[in-house]
Design a protein around this motif. Structure first.
Motif, PDB file in Angstrom:
ATOM      1  N   GLU A  53       0.838  -1.194   0.000  1.00 32.98           N
ATOM      2  CA  GLU A  53       0.000   0.000   0.000  1.00 32.98           C
ATOM      3  C   GLU A  53       0.880   1.253   0.000  1.00 32.98           C
ATOM      4  OE1 GLU A  53      -2.711  -0.297   3.252  1.00 32.98           O
ATOM      5  OE2 GLU A  53      -3.975   1.321   2.510  1.00 32.98           O
ATOM      6  N   ARG A  54       1.894   1.241   0.833  1.00 39.78           N
ATOM      7  CA  ARG A  54       2.696   2.453   1.037  1.00 39.78           C
ATOM      8  C   ARG A  54       3.500   2.868  -0.194  1.00 39.78           C
ATOM      9  NH1 ARG A  54       5.988   1.230   6.436  1.00 39.78           N
ATOM     10  NH2 ARG A  54       7.314   2.779   5.442  1.00 39.78           N
ATOM     11  N   ILE A  55       4.011   1.902  -0.941  1.00 39.01           N
ATOM     12  CA  ILE A  55       4.949   2.221  -2.023  1.00 39.01           C
ATOM     13  C   ILE A  55       4.250   2.764  -3.278  1.00 39.01           C
ATOM     14  CG2 ILE A  55       4.976  -0.088  -3.079  1.00 39.01           C
ATOM     15  CD1 ILE A  55       8.099   2.098  -2.491  1.00 39.01           C
ATOM     16  N   GLN A  56       2.918   2.655  -3.331  1.00 37.36           N
ATOM     17  CA  GLN A  56       2.190   2.980  -4.570  1.00 37.36           C
ATOM     18  C   GLN A  56       2.587   4.302  -5.246  1.00 37.36           C
ATOM     19  OE1 GLN A  56      -2.200   1.995  -4.728  1.00 37.36           O
ATOM     20  NE2 GLN A  56      -1.833   1.605  -2.556  1.00 37.36           N
ATOM     21  N   PRO A  57       2.667   5.432  -4.520  1.00 41.47           N
ATOM     22  CA  PRO A  57       2.930   6.690  -5.249  1.00 41.47           C
ATOM     23  C   PRO A  57       4.282   6.744  -5.947  1.00 41.47           C
ATOM     24  CG  PRO A  57       2.968   7.051  -2.862  1.00 41.47           C
ATOM     25  CD  PRO A  57       2.426   5.670  -3.083  1.00 41.47           C
ATOM     26  N   VAL A  58       5.226   5.892  -5.546  1.00 44.33           N
ATOM     27  CA  VAL A  58       6.541   5.888  -6.208  1.00 44.33           C
ATOM     28  C   VAL A  58       6.385   5.454  -7.671  1.00 44.33           C
ATOM     29  CG1 VAL A  58       8.849   4.850  -6.187  1.00 44.33           C
ATOM     30  CG2 VAL A  58       7.788   5.569  -4.050  1.00 44.33           C
ATOM     31  N   ASN A  59       5.356   4.670  -7.949  1.00 44.52           N
ATOM     32  CA  ASN A  59       5.122   4.238  -9.337  1.00 44.52           C
ATOM     33  C   ASN A  59       4.722   5.393 -10.257  1.00 44.52           C
ATOM     34  OD1 ASN A  59       5.655   1.401  -9.088  1.00 44.52           O
ATOM     35  ND2 ASN A  59       3.822   1.306  -7.805  1.00 44.52           N
ATOM     36  N   LEU A  60       4.426   6.550  -9.682  1.00 46.53           N
ATOM     37  CA  LEU A  60       4.142   7.735 -10.505  1.00 46.53           C
ATOM     38  C   LEU A  60       5.440   8.455 -10.889  1.00 46.53           C
ATOM     39  CD1 LEU A  60       1.123   9.129  -8.429  1.00 46.53           C
ATOM     40  CD2 LEU A  60       1.006   7.930 -10.631  1.00 46.53           C
ATOM     41  N   SER A  61       6.598   7.907 -10.469  1.00 54.45           N
ATOM     42  CA  SER A  61       7.909   8.522 -10.724  1.00 54.45           C
ATOM     43  C   SER A  61       7.957  10.004 -10.338  1.00 54.45           C
ATOM     44  CB  SER A  61       8.300   8.381 -12.199  1.00 54.45           C
ATOM     45  OG  SER A  61       8.547   7.045 -12.507  1.00 54.45           O
ATOM     46  N   PRO A  62       7.616  10.317  -9.089  1.00 53.86           N
ATOM     47  CA  PRO A  62       7.759  11.719  -8.653  1.00 53.86           C
ATOM     48  C   PRO A  62       9.243  12.069  -8.554  1.00 53.86           C
ATOM     49  CG  PRO A  62       7.285  10.308  -6.780  1.00 53.86           C
ATOM     50  CD  PRO A  62       7.192   9.429  -8.004  1.00 53.86           C
ATOM     51  N   GLU A  63       9.552  13.353  -8.499  1.00 55.01           N
ATOM     52  CA  GLU A  63      10.964  13.754  -8.368  1.00 55.01           C
ATOM     53  C   GLU A  63      11.570  13.249  -7.064  1.00 55.01           C
ATOM     54  OE1 GLU A  63      11.868  18.013  -9.915  1.00 55.01           O
ATOM     55  OE2 GLU A  63       9.772  18.002  -9.311  1.00 55.01           O
ATOM     56  N   MET A  64      10.766  13.278  -6.014  1.00 54.48           N
ATOM     57  CA  MET A  64      11.224  12.840  -4.691  1.00 54.48           C
ATOM     58  C   MET A  64      10.126  12.011  -4.025  1.00 54.48           C
ATOM     59  SD  MET A  64      12.731  16.301  -2.924  1.00 54.48           S
ATOM     60  CE  MET A  64      13.846  15.528  -1.773  1.00 54.48           C
ATOM     61  N   ALA A  65      10.526  11.248  -3.015  1.00 49.40           N
ATOM     62  CA  ALA A  65       9.565  10.582  -2.126  1.00 49.40           C
ATOM     63  C   ALA A  65      10.294  10.339  -0.810  1.00 49.40           C
ATOM     64  CB  ALA A  65       9.075   9.266  -2.719  1.00 49.40           C
ATOM     65  N   THR A  66       9.548  10.131   0.251  1.00 47.61           N
ATOM     66  CA  THR A  66      10.222   9.883   1.526  1.00 47.61           C
ATOM     67  C   THR A  66      10.646   8.426   1.631  1.00 47.61           C
ATOM     68  OG1 THR A  66       8.085   9.499   2.618  1.00 47.61           O
ATOM     69  CG2 THR A  66       9.028  11.715   2.774  1.00 47.61           C
ATOM     70  N   LEU A  67      11.757   8.219   2.374  1.00 49.12           N
ATOM     71  CA  LEU A  67      12.257   6.863   2.649  1.00 49.12           C
ATOM     72  C   LEU A  67      12.553   6.801   4.150  1.00 49.12           C
ATOM     73  CD1 LEU A  67      13.218   4.084   1.678  1.00 49.12           C
ATOM     74  CD2 LEU A  67      15.470   5.095   1.282  1.00 49.12           C
ATOM     75  N   ASP A  68      11.655   6.147   4.882  1.00 47.76           N
ATOM     76  CA  ASP A  68      11.774   6.090   6.346  1.00 47.76           C
ATOM     77  C   ASP A  68      12.762   4.995   6.727  1.00 47.76           C
ATOM     78  OD1 ASP A  68       9.513   8.001   7.355  1.00 47.76           O
ATOM     79  OD2 ASP A  68       8.706   6.902   5.637  1.00 47.76           O
TER      80      ASP A  68
END
Ligand code: KMH
Ligand code: ZN
Length: 273
Positions: A93-108
């Motif tokens: 569930e959490r990783i889904q937005p990374v598939n939109l290839s945003p410039e950045m995303a958080t990595l906890d």
């Protein structure tokens, strides 16, 4: 000194309209808050999304809708989706937005208590999986560290190839279960990262403005927003994320630095234009 990148964490996953009626849930509310923050000087919008009833979701379609709508109003803003989501969500569930290839995303980069009975779980394998995916999709991680051991984890996974060089950290100070929001502990965090890394500072709750002021003095970047704090000062709720960003921008200028534009933020963070 380098200009200061202001990130606005406009929505979060745990804060609700009961804490502050202006916490955004709907797409329209998200855009309203992003625009207010952007107009006041935020170049990065750290984004969690909700269903209209306020329940947190990591649904890729909801992220796409919100990101597209934000970009219509704040054309050049860097939109940084969360992969932390809300406590208890699965990795899928959490990783889904990374598939939109945003410039950045958080990595906890570690597990910690998160108030009450909540535990925010990030095992080593989760961090590796998320880190690898971000490398594959050319997404720059903002490395979220809630305690010193998480810095060490990130440095180790950088050596092992799961996190690229030019690391950018977010020191999240004052979580009930993480490192405290004090000058001593912020210095300790800052001294624990490589000299070529960049960092931003978030102060949760009442330490927000103390922590960002210290970061400005230390040469760092800053984050404010409803996710971390809903008050302008004791007993006075912020009317918008824009008000919080405005106060942060005033602190930056009073302390002799300048606020970075989104273009300057991209240069500082080595993001491709
Ligand atoms: N909502 C917290 C459990 C992130 O955005 O990456 C996690 C969080 C961190 O907010
Ligand atoms: Zn977040």
């Amino acid at each position: 000194m380098e200009k200061v990148i202001i990130t606005a964490a406009i929505s979060g996953a745990e804060v609700t309209k009961e804490h502050n009626e202006n916490v955004p849930y709907t797409v329209e509310e998200v855009v309203r808050e992003a625009k207010a923050a952007y107009d006041a000087g935020a170049s990065i919008i750290h984004l969690h999304v909700r269903n209209d009833d306020g329940t947190p979701t990591q649904d890729i379609n909801r992220f796409r809708e919100c990101i597209d709508a934000i970009k219509e109003e704040c054309m050049d803003a860097i939109v940084q989706p969360s992969t932390g989501g809300a406590v208890g969500m699965s990795n899928e569930e959490r990783i889904q937005p990374v598939n939109l290839s945003p410039e950045m995303a958080t990595l906890d980069c570690g597990t910690c208590n998160f108030g009450g009975d909540d535990i925010f779980v990030n095992t080593e394998n989760t961090i590796k999986e998320f880190g690898k995916k971000m490398i594959d999709l050319n997404v720059k991680p903002e490395i979220e560290v809630f305690d010193k051991g998480m810095v060490d984890m990130a440095l180790r996974l950088n050596k092992k190839g799961f996190i690229n060089d030019n690391m950018h950290f977010n020191f999240v100070m004052g979580v009930n279960g993480g490192i405290s929001g004090t000058y001593r502990d912020l210095m300790f965090m800052r001294q624990s990262i490589p000299s070529n890394a960049t960092f931003t500072v978030s102060g949760v709750g009442r330490c927000q403005f103390d922590m960002i002021a210290l970061s400005v003095l230390m040469g760092g970047h800053i984050r404010v927003g409803f996710e971390d704090n809903v008050y302008m000062e004791k007993g006075v709720k912020a009317k918008s994320n824009g008000e919080l960003v405005q106060k942060a921008a005033n602190i930056v200028r009073e302390l002799g630095r300048q606020v970075a534009t989104p273009k300057e933020a991209r240069e500082i963070l080595n993001l491709e234009a």
